[in-house]
Design a protein around this motif. Sequence first.
Motif, PDB file in Angstrom:
ATOM      1  N   VAL A  32      31.449  36.293 -30.957  1.00 36.53           N
ATOM      2  CA  VAL A  32      32.673  36.908 -30.446  1.00 36.53           C
ATOM      3  C   VAL A  32      33.912  36.241 -31.050  1.00 36.53           C
ATOM      4  CG1 VAL A  32      34.096  36.946 -28.358  1.00 36.53           C
ATOM      5  CG2 VAL A  32      31.788  37.907 -28.310  1.00 36.53           C
ATOM      6  N   GLY A  35      25.695  44.301 -34.214  1.00 40.19           N
ATOM      7  CA  GLY A  35      26.910  43.512 -34.403  1.00 40.19           C
ATOM      8  C   GLY A  35      26.900  42.825 -35.744  1.00 40.19           C
ATOM      9  N   GLY A  91      30.726  41.270 -32.488  1.00 37.17           N
ATOM     10  CA  GLY A  91      30.231  39.895 -32.373  1.00 37.17           C
ATOM     11  C   GLY A  91      28.810  39.800 -31.884  1.00 37.17           C
ATOM     12  N   GLY A 132      26.036  38.946 -34.414  1.00 35.02           N
ATOM     13  CA  GLY A 132      25.172  38.699 -33.269  1.00 35.02           C
ATOM     14  C   GLY A 132      23.706  38.795 -33.629  1.00 35.02           C
ATOM     15  N   THR A 158      37.742  37.975 -25.134  1.00 33.68           N
ATOM     16  CA  THR A 158      36.531  38.803 -25.146  1.00 33.68           C
ATOM     17  C   THR A 158      35.302  38.091 -24.593  1.00 33.68           C
ATOM     18  OG1 THR A 158      37.415  39.918 -27.104  1.00 33.68           O
ATOM     19  CG2 THR A 158      35.089  40.250 -26.642  1.00 33.68           C
ATOM     20  N   ILE A 159      35.292  36.757 -24.656  1.00 28.48           N
ATOM     21  CA  ILE A 159      34.081  36.014 -24.283  1.00 28.48           C
ATOM     22  C   ILE A 159      33.535  36.429 -22.922  1.00 28.48           C
ATOM     23  CG2 ILE A 159      33.235  33.730 -23.603  1.00 28.48           C
ATOM     24  CD1 ILE A 159      34.906  32.551 -25.839  1.00 28.48           C
ATOM     25  N   ILE A 161      35.485  43.962 -30.318  1.00 25.39           N
ATOM     26  CA  ILE A 161      35.073  42.605 -30.694  1.00 25.39           C
ATOM     27  C   ILE A 161      33.694  42.280 -30.124  1.00 25.39           C
ATOM     28  CG2 ILE A 161      35.654  40.163 -30.416  1.00 25.39           C
ATOM     29  CD1 ILE A 161      38.641  41.151 -30.442  1.00 25.39           C
ATOM     30  N   THR A 162      33.412  42.754 -28.918  1.00 26.53           N
ATOM     31  CA  THR A 162      32.099  42.508 -28.321  1.00 26.53           C
ATOM     32  C   THR A 162      30.999  43.118 -29.185  1.00 26.53           C
ATOM     33  OG1 THR A 162      32.999  42.478 -26.097  1.00 26.53           O
ATOM     34  CG2 THR A 162      30.646  42.908 -26.297  1.00 26.53           C
ATOM     35  N   GLY A 215      39.509  36.679 -29.503  1.00 28.42           N
ATOM     36  CA  GLY A 215      38.143  36.205 -29.266  1.00 28.42           C
ATOM     37  C   GLY A 215      37.990  35.632 -27.870  1.00 28.42           C
ATOM     38  N   GLY A 225      36.546  38.085 -33.283  1.00 29.69           N
ATOM     39  CA  GLY A 225      37.960  38.102 -32.907  1.00 29.69           C
ATOM     40  C   GLY A 225      38.840  37.884 -34.132  1.00 29.69           C
ATOM     41  N   VAL A 282      38.819  44.251 -26.912  1.00 37.12           N
ATOM     42  CA  VAL A 282      37.696  43.503 -26.341  1.00 37.12           C
ATOM     43  C   VAL A 282      36.373  44.244 -26.576  1.00 37.12           C
ATOM     44  CG1 VAL A 282      36.693  43.031 -24.064  1.00 37.12           C
ATOM     45  CG2 VAL A 282      38.949  42.133 -24.643  1.00 37.12           C
ATOM     46  N   SER A 341      31.967  39.884 -22.862  1.00 39.74           N
ATOM     47  CA  SER A 341      30.717  39.905 -23.608  1.00 39.74           C
ATOM     48  C   SER A 341      29.591  39.211 -22.835  1.00 39.74           C
ATOM     49  CB  SER A 341      30.962  39.213 -24.957  1.00 39.74           C
ATOM     50  OG  SER A 341      29.788  39.152 -25.696  1.00 39.74           O
TER      51      SER A 341
END
Lengths: 239, 291
Positions: free
Chosen positions: B238, B279, B230, B282, B20-21, B226-227, B17, B242, B223, B24
Amino acid sequence: MTALLGLEGVEAAYGESQVLWDIDFAAETGRITALVGSNGAGKTSLMRVISGLLKPTAGRVIFDGADIAKVPAEARVGRGIALVPEGRRLFAGLSVLENLMLGAFSRRERGAEADLARVWQHFPELEGIAGQLAGTLSGGQQQMCAIGRAMMARPRLLLVDEMSLGLAPVIVDRLAATLRDLNRADGTTIVLVEQDVDLALEIADRGYVLDTGRVVMNGAAETLRDDPRVREAYMGMAN
Amino acid sequence: MFLQTIVNGLLMGGVYGLATIGFSVVWGVMGIINLAHGAYVMIGAYVAYVLNQWLGLDPFLAMAGAMPVLFVIGYVLQVALLNPVMRTSLLLTLVVTFGIDLILIDTFVQIFSSDVRGVQTAYSGRSLALGPVLIPYVRLAAAVLSVAVATAAYLFLNRTRTGQAILATALDREAARLMGIVPERIYGLTGGLSAAVTGAAGCLASTLFPISPTLGLTFLGAVFVITVLGGIGSVPGVILAGFAYALVQAFASTYLGANYQEIVAFSMFLVVLIVRPQGLFGKRFYGEAAS
Ligand SMILES: Nc1ncnc2c1ncn2[C@@H]1O[C@H](COP(=O)(O)OP(=O)(O)OP(=O)(O)O)[C@@H](O)[C@H]1O
Ligand SMILES: [Mg+2]
């Protein structure tokens, strides 16, 4: 009477297509100036030139004695120019309070508490929904938030593009009262773009009529209001 | 077995996670799909490795060194290379970031060779035993620190003036300019901060994965998944994604075999993409740039 804002021979274009021709325009200090004209006349484009979002291809934009034609939009708000844009353009994913605080960004939020109190005083219903996302507000609430956000910048020149569009008459009256108060109590100079020509010329001291990118008439608001050409061309629709 | 699998997934999820932040947020705020993002993880891991070799510094403390280094790299790349192309075409930003990725990986091959390296600590290999479940200290620390850094990133975006300016620019660039916000500056800052957070994830990854110049490639796939799971630009989304990703991987690995973990994770990605394109977690937040 001195002019806080003066445009001289301003022309502007979107890419190849020119939308403003040889515009002379003045907003006198401490007065309200109305800008009217039919759809597509170039009112919004002119507001974008004044706020810096649209670069003029010719002419001068004088604000407070200095030519600001090359000053980018993000630096103009610090000089005292705030725009309430057409369509309000609130930050939909942020709350009412966050939108208002962003209005004070250029002042680094100095003394924002007092400005916030002022916004709540004009628009008490916003205080109760301060945490609500701006994207979920009603049309009237959105316009209050947009005007409030511009108030937070403590502008010397407030530009309002389409204040009344799509709003109930009671709301429009209150917004008009707020603009009058900002003008009278703070001496804020205002330029008001309006579809409702009757309303605009009632609030304003002076007016400009724009037609296909050119200024075709200007003068004292009551003179324009009584002008048969204005009555025929614009008020027939507005009433 | 079942409990241990859940624990394994949860312990890895934080790092995925956190890694990935930045990707994202950069996508959400600037509409840039940064193919060099994996390289930031890799560089963060090497910073931890080098500080560990030279100074004997704990890889978790190396975050303090990796974050400024990555901030500078992310900021400079954004301002010098990406700001000029980001508003022209998506294709161009893909090509440019792909190029950056190749250059960064090659540079690290030149400096460090392709040899696989590792970071050891005094507590490597030690575990906390909770009944039948083993919790390796390294993984526990990495998971806790991931959530801590992610929380800090979230609070920064939502509670600070600069964070608000970043969100405002993402939502409506022109309206942000009317507030006095300079978009180019915000983009540089976003690129720098995103890289810094990713560098922190790289330090954590240095304790969990073998380190090599291509470490980032393994991450880039995760990544991406996960994006999308999320929700683009959503920090809490995210982090949750993750964990979801790592749990799926852990179960696939335990019950199907290690070879299946990627296949299952990517299948999950495709299913979500078809069923819930916004997502799993999201909400659509970002406006123009992300679309
Ligand atoms: N972004 C743009 N790109 C190209 N042309 C544009 C753009 N924005 C406006 N125009 C054109 O410029 C002209 C003036 O538009 P503008 O929005 O300034 O008019 P307006 O007086 O504000 O109209 P309305 O009353 O409908 O808001 C129109 O012909 C319009 O089609
Ligand atoms: Mg308009």
